[in-house]
Design an enzyme around this catalytic site. Structure first.
Site, PDB file in Angstrom:
ATOM      1  N   TYR A 155       2.376   6.375  -1.724  1.00 17.50           N
ATOM      2  CA  TYR A 155       1.321   5.539  -2.318  1.00 17.50           C
ATOM      3  C   TYR A 155       1.897   4.195  -2.788  1.00 17.50           C
ATOM      4  O   TYR A 155       1.334   3.129  -2.497  1.00 17.50           O
ATOM      5  CB  TYR A 155       0.702   6.309  -3.478  1.00 17.50           C
ATOM      6  CG  TYR A 155      -0.427   5.610  -4.191  1.00 17.50           C
ATOM      7  CD1 TYR A 155      -1.707   5.554  -3.630  1.00 17.50           C
ATOM      8  CD2 TYR A 155      -0.231   5.026  -5.441  1.00 17.50           C
ATOM      9  CE1 TYR A 155      -2.747   4.930  -4.307  1.00 17.50           C
ATOM     10  CE2 TYR A 155      -1.268   4.407  -6.119  1.00 17.50           C
ATOM     11  CZ  TYR A 155      -2.527   4.362  -5.552  1.00 17.50           C
ATOM     12  OH  TYR A 155      -3.559   3.740  -6.216  1.00 17.50           O
ATOM     13  N   LYS A 159       1.011   0.398  -1.499  1.00 20.65           N
ATOM     14  CA  LYS A 159       0.456  -0.606  -2.419  1.00 20.65           C
ATOM     15  C   LYS A 159       1.363  -1.819  -2.536  1.00 20.65           C
ATOM     16  O   LYS A 159       0.899  -2.944  -2.722  1.00 20.65           O
ATOM     17  CB  LYS A 159       0.204   0.032  -3.793  1.00 20.65           C
ATOM     18  CG  LYS A 159      -0.886   1.105  -3.768  1.00 20.65           C
ATOM     19  CD  LYS A 159      -2.211   0.508  -3.332  1.00 20.65           C
ATOM     20  CE  LYS A 159      -3.350   1.501  -3.368  1.00 20.65           C
ATOM     21  NZ  LYS A 159      -4.637   0.880  -2.992  1.00 20.65           N
TER      22      LYS A 159
END
Ligand code: NAP
Length: 246
Positions: A155, A159
């Site tokens: 993740y 990002k």
């Protein structure tokens, strides 16, 4: 109203932060295409809320990681609403786990939805913006792109990737009247954070200097600002919305 006459596409707008962004863009005067992947009923409610504010809403279902579906969906929106002036790449997922045990499919799905998804939707929307020499692209990253977070290597990588993507694209399209910026939320009350175990939530909250989680609307206000003419000379930047967390 500052976004009167503008058309926006918000990915992952059926729930949480994307929903608040769609509604706040409409409150500022924009017509909004509400994208979703699975939650049709929730997406319909968002569309009704937008219509209740006196704006046009258009429901469009596609998985941001599916390039053909993205092209079809974007074309559909452009036909229905005329064009896309504002793109918010908000759709995102988590598949948490420590790296040593992380499955390749959990790495790939998170990178596909969160990072490749933004690439695919932006690539589909960009030609129209370039032709009209106007556009606002806002990518929703996360505080963990900057701080890191154990259990979220996939993740956080996705990002952080969005930040490099946005900075580079900002340079490519600056002369075309298109701005590209990032909003990086901290700990926001949504389904995504409700799924955390109570202990993890408490630990996270105890690290927020403001002592509380943020609301989806507080993130949406930052997005509306970056979409507005008040942000006309801002491009390639990151706006942190995190209560002082980072
Ligand atoms: P959420 O409540 O889980 O909602 C996610 C949204 O994304 C839903 O509308 C979902 O639609 C959509 N979506 C998921 N996969 C999709 C796909 N493949 N194609 C199209 N849409 C898809 O999440 P959230 O908390 O609002 O998060 C929104 C964004 O903010 C994400 O990018 C997330 O990483 C980021 N963020 C959240 C927080 C936080 O604390 N909540 C913090 C930092 C950053 P369906 O239900 O229809 O699949």
């Amino acid at each position: 109203m500052e976004l009167e006459g503008r058309v926006a596409l918000v990915t992952g707008a059926s729930r949480g932060i994307g929903r608040a962004i769609a509604v706040e863009l409409a409150r500022a005067g924009a017509e909004v295409a509400v994208n979703y992947a699975a939650s049709e009923e929730a997406a319909r409610e968002v569309a009704s809320q937008i219509e209740a504010l006196g704006q046009r809403a258009y429901l469009v279902k596609f998985d941001v990681a599916d390039s053909e579906a993205v092209l079809r969906g974007v074309r559909e929106v452009e036909e229905a609403l005329g064009r896309i002036d504002i793109l918010v790449n908000n759709a995102g997922i988590t598949r948490d786990g420590l790296l040593a045990r992380m499955k390749e499919e959990d790495w790939e799905r998170v990178l596909s939805v969160n990072l490749k998804g933004a690439f695919l939707v932006t690539r589909a929307v960009l030609p129209g913006m370039m032709k009209r020499r106007y556009g606002r692209i806002i990518n929703v990253s996360s505080v963990v792109a900057f701080s890191g977070n154990p259990g979220q290597t996939n993740y956080a990588a996705s990002k952080a990737g969005l930040v490099g993507f946005s900075r580079s694209l900002a340079l490519e399209v600056a002369r075309r009247g298109i701005t590209v910026n990032v909003v990086a939320p901290g700990f926001i009350e949504t389904d995504m954070t409700a799924a955390l175990p109570e202990k993890a939530r408490e630990a996270l909250l105890s690290r927020v200097p403001m002592g509380r989680a943020g609301t989806p609307e507080e993130v949406a206000h930052a997005v509306v600002f970056l979409a507005s003419d008040r942000a006309s000379y801002i491009t390639g930047t990151v706006l942190h919305v995190n209560g002082g967390l980072w």
